[in-house]
Motif scaffolding. Sequence first.
Motif, PDB file in Angstrom:
ATOM      1  N   UNK A 125      47.958  36.646  41.174  1.00 33.91           N
ATOM      2  CA  UNK A 125      47.920  37.353  39.880  1.00 33.91           C
ATOM      3  C   UNK A 125      46.963  38.539  39.926  1.00 33.91           C
ATOM      4  N   UNK A 126      45.814  38.366  40.569  1.00 37.59           N
ATOM      5  CA  UNK A 126      44.849  39.462  40.637  1.00 37.59           C
ATOM      6  C   UNK A 126      45.391  40.635  41.454  1.00 37.59           C
ATOM      7  N   UNK A 127      46.071  40.332  42.541  1.00 38.81           N
ATOM      8  CA  UNK A 127      46.619  41.397  43.378  1.00 38.81           C
ATOM      9  C   UNK A 127      47.744  42.152  42.683  1.00 38.81           C
ATOM     10  N   UNK A 128      48.423  41.485  41.729  1.00 32.67           N
ATOM     11  CA  UNK A 128      49.539  42.118  41.022  1.00 32.67           C
ATOM     12  C   UNK A 128      49.082  43.005  39.859  1.00 32.67           C
ATOM     13  N   UNK A 129      47.794  42.956  39.538  1.00 35.30           N
ATOM     14  CA  UNK A 129      47.319  43.767  38.413  1.00 35.30           C
ATOM     15  C   UNK A 129      47.502  45.252  38.726  1.00 35.30           C
ATOM     16  N   UNK A 130      48.043  45.994  37.788  1.00 36.59           N
ATOM     17  CA  UNK A 130      48.228  47.437  38.029  1.00 36.59           C
ATOM     18  C   UNK A 130      46.899  48.193  37.953  1.00 36.59           C
ATOM     19  N   UNK A 131      46.888  49.378  38.470  1.00 40.27           N
ATOM     20  CA  UNK A 131      45.702  50.233  38.319  1.00 40.27           C
ATOM     21  C   UNK A 131      45.511  50.580  36.846  1.00 40.27           C
ATOM     22  N   UNK A 132      44.297  51.035  36.525  1.00 40.04           N
ATOM     23  CA  UNK A 132      43.966  51.399  35.138  1.00 40.04           C
ATOM     24  C   UNK A 132      44.191  50.204  34.203  1.00 40.04           C
ATOM     25  N   UNK A 133      43.481  49.120  34.482  1.00 38.44           N
ATOM     26  CA  UNK A 133      43.633  47.888  33.693  1.00 38.44           C
ATOM     27  C   UNK A 133      42.294  47.451  33.146  1.00 38.44           C
ATOM     28  N   UNK A 134      42.326  46.993  31.882  1.00 38.83           N
ATOM     29  CA  UNK A 134      41.190  46.291  31.293  1.00 38.83           C
ATOM     30  C   UNK A 134      41.466  44.791  31.428  1.00 38.83           C
ATOM     31  N   UNK A 135      40.743  44.091  32.311  1.00 35.54           N
ATOM     32  CA  UNK A 135      40.949  42.663  32.540  1.00 35.54           C
ATOM     33  C   UNK A 135      39.848  41.859  31.845  1.00 35.54           C
ATOM     34  N   UNK A 136      40.261  40.998  30.946  1.00 36.27           N
ATOM     35  CA  UNK A 136      39.319  40.079  30.305  1.00 36.27           C
ATOM     36  C   UNK A 136      39.471  38.712  30.978  1.00 36.27           C
ATOM     37  N   UNK A 137      38.401  38.238  31.598  1.00 31.92           N
ATOM     38  CA  UNK A 137      38.414  36.959  32.309  1.00 31.92           C
ATOM     39  C   UNK A 137      37.633  35.939  31.486  1.00 31.92           C
ATOM     40  N   UNK A 138      38.351  34.977  30.894  1.00 33.26           N
ATOM     41  CA  UNK A 138      37.746  34.015  29.967  1.00 33.26           C
ATOM     42  C   UNK A 138      37.501  32.690  30.685  1.00 33.26           C
ATOM     43  N   UNK A 139      36.240  32.314  30.825  1.00 30.64           N
ATOM     44  CA  UNK A 139      35.885  31.042  31.484  1.00 30.64           C
ATOM     45  C   UNK A 139      35.139  30.112  30.531  1.00 30.64           C
ATOM     46  N   UNK A 140      35.294  30.309  29.244  1.00 33.84           N
ATOM     47  CA  UNK A 140      34.563  29.482  28.280  1.00 33.84           C
ATOM     48  C   UNK A 140      34.985  28.016  28.307  1.00 33.84           C
ATOM     49  N   UNK A 141      36.244  27.760  28.607  1.00 32.36           N
ATOM     50  CA  UNK A 141      36.733  26.374  28.630  1.00 32.36           C
ATOM     51  C   UNK A 141      36.730  25.748  30.014  1.00 32.36           C
ATOM     52  N   UNK A 142      36.230  26.485  30.984  1.00 31.13           N
ATOM     53  CA  UNK A 142      36.268  26.004  32.369  1.00 31.13           C
ATOM     54  C   UNK A 142      35.043  25.133  32.640  1.00 31.13           C
ATOM     55  N   UNK A 143      35.305  23.853  32.920  1.00 35.61           N
ATOM     56  CA  UNK A 143      34.210  22.917  33.167  1.00 35.61           C
ATOM     57  C   UNK A 143      33.808  22.900  34.649  1.00 35.61           C
ATOM     58  N   UNK A 144      34.788  23.158  35.523  1.00 32.25           N
ATOM     59  CA  UNK A 144      34.481  23.150  36.954  1.00 32.25           C
ATOM     60  C   UNK A 144      35.189  24.314  37.616  1.00 32.25           C
ATOM     61  N   UNK A 145      34.424  25.104  38.367  1.00 30.33           N
ATOM     62  CA  UNK A 145      34.978  26.255  39.074  1.00 30.33           C
ATOM     63  C   UNK A 145      34.548  26.148  40.534  1.00 30.33           C
ATOM     64  N   UNK A 146      35.539  25.960  41.402  1.00 35.81           N
ATOM     65  CA  UNK A 146      35.272  25.791  42.831  1.00 35.81           C
ATOM     66  C   UNK A 146      34.659  27.062  43.411  1.00 35.81           C
ATOM     67  N   UNK A 147      33.801  26.903  44.409  1.00 33.28           N
ATOM     68  CA  UNK A 147      33.156  28.045  45.047  1.00 33.28           C
ATOM     69  C   UNK A 147      34.178  28.993  45.676  1.00 33.28           C
ATOM     70  N   UNK A 148      35.318  28.441  46.134  1.00 28.59           N
ATOM     71  CA  UNK A 148      36.369  29.287  46.713  1.00 28.59           C
ATOM     72  C   UNK A 148      36.884  30.301  45.700  1.00 28.59           C
ATOM     73  N   UNK A 149      37.000  29.866  44.442  1.00 30.87           N
ATOM     74  CA  UNK A 149      37.499  30.759  43.378  1.00 30.87           C
ATOM     75  C   UNK A 149      36.453  31.824  43.066  1.00 30.87           C
ATOM     76  N   UNK A 150      35.199  31.411  43.060  1.00 32.70           N
ATOM     77  CA  UNK A 150      34.124  32.383  42.795  1.00 32.70           C
ATOM     78  C   UNK A 150      34.116  33.476  43.859  1.00 32.70           C
ATOM     79  N   UNK A 151      34.320  33.080  45.108  1.00 30.89           N
ATOM     80  CA  UNK A 151      34.362  34.063  46.196  1.00 30.89           C
ATOM     81  C   UNK A 151      35.556  35.009  46.035  1.00 30.89           C
ATOM     82  N   UNK A 152      36.680  34.500  45.566  1.00 29.94           N
ATOM     83  CA  UNK A 152      37.841  35.364  45.306  1.00 29.94           C
ATOM     84  C   UNK A 152      37.494  36.409  44.253  1.00 29.94           C
ATOM     85  N   UNK A 153      36.841  35.961  43.177  1.00 27.96           N
ATOM     86  CA  UNK A 153      36.455  36.895  42.108  1.00 27.96           C
ATOM     87  C   UNK A 153      35.464  37.929  42.625  1.00 27.96           C
ATOM     88  N   UNK A 154      34.541  37.472  43.493  1.00 28.32           N
ATOM     89  CA  UNK A 154      33.560  38.395  44.058  1.00 28.32           C
ATOM     90  C   UNK A 154      34.246  39.468  44.900  1.00 28.32           C
TER      91      UNK A 154
END
Length: 531
Positions: A462-491
């Motif tokens: 999904x992240x790779x498919x985002x078009x250029x010139x995008x405002x991305x809102x990433x909502x993690x308020x309901x996320x109780x557990x986030x694997x380190x692998x996902x954090x590295x992807x976001x980084x």
Amino acid sequence: MFKNIKKDLPASIVVFFVALPLCLGIALASGAPLFSGLIAGIVGGIVVGALSGSQIGVSGPAAGLAAIVLAAISSLGSYENFLVAVVLGGAIQLIFGVLKLGIIGYYFPSSVIKGMLTGIGIIIILKQIPYFFGVDANPEGDFAFLQIDGENTFTELLKTLNALLSGSFNIGAAIVALLGLGILILWSNVLSTKGKFFQLVQGPLVAVVVGILFYVFTKNGSVGITAEHLVSVPVPDNFDSFLGQFAFPNFAAITNGDIWVTAFTIALVASLETLLCVEATDKLDPEKRVTPTNRELLAQGTGNMISGLIGGLPITQVIVRSSANIQSGGKSKMSAIVHGFFLLTSVILIPTLLNMIPLSVLAAILFIVGYKLAKPSTFKAMWAAGWKQFVPFIVTILGIVFTDLLVGIGLGLAVGIVIILLKSYQNSHFLHIEDKSNGKHKIKMTLAEEVTFFNKGAILKELDRLPEDTDLTLDVRNTRYLDNDIIEILQDFSEKAKNRNIDIHLISERGVVENPDNYIQFFKLRPKKTA
């Protein structure tokens, strides 16, 4: 324990008639003395029944262990050496119970457990068809697809069909089986509502009595039932010969490493089969009682130690006898205990009478048990539950029918895990796309409550498919557990986002963070949620 005896006593009679040929057949299929199967049935009923926390489960020798026992007796050199492994296996089960490993049974999906029950029901029916028509004299209780005589379930059915077409089947066995089946159906559907007598005296008992009378009055006639189609209980000449049927472990062989390997194998397989049966019987229990699984392991371990010490086969809780108990109205553990006493007294006092019971009558009883386990309504309900339930259910059934119990359960569990991973992959996030405004696409990605490395592919896609010139809102308020692998992807994505003119707004409990530079540090310092 005695308050339900009016229901437990008739149920124990049914379980006795179901257990008797299974105990003998499993012993024969295991390459062990016939009496060893009866010992296991007696100990499973009386000892395990008394110690177990299960109110409706019945224990005894299990077909699932027959292949292990057959191989072990041959490799260990003698049956007495094998008995040492049975005793040690029971001791290992006691350790399992102390370590509270009974929880393992709860990790099997409901669809797999229902598939196990249905598959066993189908196997019971298929395996009993040759007995019903007086064709097959192979070991009773041989529930594996491949039999020890080289035949399999369907080649036996073909032999039965050929015998019926050629007229070479035992007509007496077929007649008494049809009579027995008619009595069972009439008793359960009509007569059981006509009075207390028909509720106290169970249809299976009447069917067996009719079978014995048929054998006695026709044994010298053209429709007589031959000996190979009758129950075959060892008949001692006197009390000394009865005691001579017991065998005792050769503890001098305890240092043999192969004995310890066999002991661990017996303990693991017997424990797993017991826990699966406990889960299944609890689902069948009309009162929905929950069996304490750790106590069950302690009871099974004690039973196996006693059985091994006096020459019996390994014991597990078994679904065929347990389901027969439930369907016959058993309410408490007294049913299992009394069935054990019936086995004990009958082999001592009336073995000759037992040897007059036609196997075809017992096949008719098992037909009813099998049908109740594999009702067409079960297939309909699982289909209605959706493909995520139906696929593991049907795979478990096919695995049991075409291999054996544990392999079928393993296949169903594997399919269930694959479906869980697939749904986890699909449900890692929710993407909401808004109209383009101010020259930029507005997209909101809400992460799921738990996001693990299984979700890497879906999120990265999904992240790779985002078009250029995008405002991305990433909502993690309901996320109780986030694997380190996902954090590295976001980084990593934050670096790409700068080159593609993508602005990231990270929403968490701490508010909104614009284009964070260090996701790893951000989530490390993020306050933990409370349950």
